[in-house]
Structure formats: structure tokens, C-alpha cells
Design an enzyme around this catalytic site. Structure first.
Site, short mmCIF file in Angstrom:
data_model
loop_
_atom_site.label_atom_id
_atom_site.label_comp_id
_atom_site.label_asym_id
_atom_site.label_seq_id
_atom_site.Cartn_x
_atom_site.Cartn_y
_atom_site.Cartn_z
N LYS A 164 5.29 -9.29 -6.82
CA LYS A 164 5.17 -8.02 -6.87
C LYS A 164 5.79 -6.69 -7.50
O LYS A 164 5.85 -6.05 -7.64
CB LYS A 164 5.11 -7.57 -4.74
CG LYS A 164 3.22 -7.75 -5.01
CD LYS A 164 2.55 -7.02 -3.38
CE LYS A 164 1.47 -7.37 -3.00
NZ LYS A 164 1.68 -7.28 -1.41
N CYS B 161 16.00 4.41 18.81
CA CYS B 161 14.92 5.96 19.42
C CYS B 161 13.11 6.14 20.13
O CYS B 161 13.32 5.93 20.58
CB CYS B 161 16.00 7.03 19.25
SG CYS B 161 17.40 7.05 19.25
N GLY C 238 0.90 -1.43 -0.05
CA GLY C 238 0.12 0.09 0.09
C GLY C 238 1.14 1.34 -0.19
O GLY C 238 1.11 2.44 -0.75
N ASP D 264 5.62 -3.85 6.23
CA ASP D 264 4.67 -3.99 7.11
C ASP D 264 4.78 -5.01 8.76
O ASP D 264 4.20 -5.87 9.08
CB ASP D 264 3.22 -5.19 6.54
CG ASP D 264 3.68 -5.91 6.10
OD1 ASP D 264 4.54 -6.52 6.58
OD2 ASP D 264 2.53 -6.55 5.93
N CYS E 5 17.34 8.25 15.62
CA CYS E 5 16.39 6.85 15.02
C CYS E 5 15.27 5.54 14.82
O CYS E 5 14.96 6.47 15.87
CB CYS E 5 18.70 6.13 14.37
SG CYS E 5 18.17 3.71 15.90
N THR F 286 10.85 -6.51 9.84
CA THR F 286 11.95 -5.21 8.95
C THR F 286 12.01 -4.29 8.55
O THR F 286 12.89 -3.67 8.63
CB THR F 286 11.21 -5.86 7.59
OG1 THR F 286 10.66 -7.07 6.87
CG2 THR F 286 11.82 -4.87 6.26
N CYS G 193 -3.10 -4.89 8.50
CA CYS G 193 -3.94 -5.23 7.50
C CYS G 193 -4.58 -6.08 7.62
O CYS G 193 -6.30 -6.09 7.23
CB CYS G 193 -3.47 -4.32 6.17
SG CYS G 193 -2.79 -2.49 6.19
ZN LIG Z 1 19.06 5.48 17.83
#
Ligand SMILES: [Zn+2]
Length: 271
Positions: free
Chosen positions: A103, A193, A58, A147, A190, A151, A206
Site C-alpha cells: 500500500k 486521557c 480507508g 486500525d 492526549c 498502534t 472492518c
Molecule cells: Zn494523557
């Protein structure tokens, strides 16, 4: 007027040879060239840029469409899934006859029709490990359109390690988020954090929660906008800020992202 341009200037492609813009491209990108903040130089930076998109769902679909139509030189699109009928409600790169196709491959075909100038590298895999490291190192800017937290954290770690700007997006139900984590800036927070690992954050998908179709378009297009700005080195990025959208009431708000001085991912790289 060049006040939109950052004082300290150029994006990540600063040291690359800028590729000349030819006549056909002058026409294609004329509405960008009219923007004094971009102009021929900014467009050449887009053409010289390499962008990694993690996820072609999406968020990745609208992001890829805008990055390709805007003339980014090389797009690498990683997604291990095949198109299924439930994707078509919001994943706007795909058509009914895309069902069953990978995809990443389907996205490459669709993007070629939009702009054959753009080199699209399709990776029909779940990026992890060495492949993820190589893909991040080879990119100027990374868009996290995935999602899942596993990852997201892996992409963040790779971006911190290689000093790459990360444009992060997320959407579920009617709620969306966008942020930039710019590892080129030693003072920037980052992703870790903001969202630590092992905090039992509930993974919402979803598939079980639903998602409002245009919301992913809004978030994905915003990710593309931030990526293009970072590449061209113009304006003010969302670095250090989390933008939140409630599409049900159409309300936007913004919160500062504090840097965690004890962050296990980014603290050790700080001077
Ligand atoms: Zn950090």
C-alpha cells in the site's frame, strides 16, 4: 480578514524557512491563495511542512490525497499491508491493478500523479519502536489512520514525547470519530486521557464489522482539514474535542475531552 488566524499564530513550521511559491504553484494553488486565511504565506507553510500518516487504508487514502493535492511538502506514509480486493470498496488511492502491491508504494505512485511537487516517503512497515520515534520526531503533524489500539497508543506516546500534534481518526460500520491531541499545548489532553489502555476495549475491525465506504472519506478528509489548519496556524482546531458522526442518520455531535491529571502518558510532562 484575518480573524480566522490564531492570535498566537503560526503552526509547527513557524521556525522553518518558508519556501517560495513559484508561478506554476501560484496557478495550482490559486483557490487556496484566494482564501485570505491561507494566502501565499499559508501555502508556503504547507509546502514547508512534513506530515506523517500512520496507515494507508480507508482513512489514510483520502487524507493523503487532500494533503498531497493541497501541496504539503513531504508526506511519509507507513503501512505494512498489501492491497487486497476487499480494500477497493473504500481505499480510494488504489485501483484493481494495485492488488498485491504494498500500500505504501502504491500510494506513493498514485500521489505522484496527483502532485509531483510533493515528496512522498513510503514505509512499507508497521511503525513501532525506534522507527516510530524517528518518524514522529521528523514530522510537524501526525495523522493516526491506523486500525488498532496498540498502534494508536504507541503513536500517541511518541507524539507526547516529541511534542507533536496528533490528528486521530476512526471509523467502523456507520460510526466515525475525529479528534486532535495537541501535545504542543501543556493543557491539552492526549489520546490516552480519552481511551486508557487495558480497559478491555473491544477491538472492532472492518473485516468483521463492515464499514460504510463514504464514511472513511468523510473522516479522512476531516483529518486532512485539521492537519492543514494546524500547519497553516489558522482557525480553531479540534484539540480537546471529539467529533462523532453517525452516518446512518447523518448526525454529528461533539464532546469535550477532559484532560486526565493522572494520565500515565502525558501527566508527567505537564509543568
Ligand atoms: Zn494523557
Amino acid at each position: 480578514m484575518s480573524k480566522g488566524r490564531r492570535a498566537h499564530g503560526a503552526g509547527p513550521t513557524q521556525n522553518q524557512a518558508l519556501v517560495a511559491v513559484n508561478d506554476e504553484q501560484l496557478l495550482r494553488y490559486s483557490r487556496h491563495l484566494l482564501l485570505t486565511e491561507l494566502g501565499v504565506e499559508g501555502q508556503a507553510r504547507l509546502r514547508a511542512a512534513r506530515v506523517l500518516l500512520v496507515g494507508a487504508g480507508g482513512l489514510g487514502c483520502p487524507a493523503a490525497l487532500y494533503l498531497a493535492s493541497a501541496g504539503v511538502g513531504r508526506l511519509t506514509i507507513a503501512d505494512p499491508d498489501v492491497v487486497d480486493p476487499t480494500n477497493l470498496q473504500r481505499q480510494i488511492l488504489y485501483r484493481s491493478d494495485s492488488i498485491g502491491s504494498p500500500k505504501a508504494e502504491s500510494a506513493r505512485t498514485a500521489l505522484f500523479d496527483v502532485n509531483p511537487d510533493v515528496e512522498v516517503v513510503a514505509l512499507p512497515i508497521r511503525l513501532a519502536g525506534t522507527a516510530l520515534e524517528h518518524a514522529v520526531a521528523a514530522a510537524d503533524v501526525v495523522l493516526d489512520c491506523s486500525d488498532n489500539f496498540e498502534t494508536r497508543h504507541a503513536v500517541n506516546r511518541a507524539c507526547v514525547r516529541h511534542g507533536r500534534a496528533l490528528v486521530s481518526g476512526a471509523a467502523i460500520r456507520f460510526d466515525g470519530q475525529i479528534a486532535v491531541f495537541d501535545a504542543r499545548d501543556p493543557a491539552a489532553p492526549c489520546y490516552h486521557c480519552l481511551f486508557g489502555e487495558g480497559e478491555d476495549l473491544e477491538e472492532t475491525r472492518c473485516a468483521t464489522m463492515g464499514v460504510f465506504a463514504p464514511l472513511v472519506g468523510i473522516v479522512g478528509a476531516t483529518q486532512a482539514a485539521e492537519a492543514l489548519k494546524l500547519i497553516a496556524g489558522v482557525g480553531r482546531s479540534l484539540a480537546g474535542r471529539l467529533l462523532l458522526i453517525d452516518a446512518l442518520h447523518m448526525e454529528w455531535r461533539e464532546v469535550r475531552i477532559p484532560r486526565d491529571s493522572a494520565c500515565p502518558v502525558c501527566a508527567t510532562r505537564r509543568p
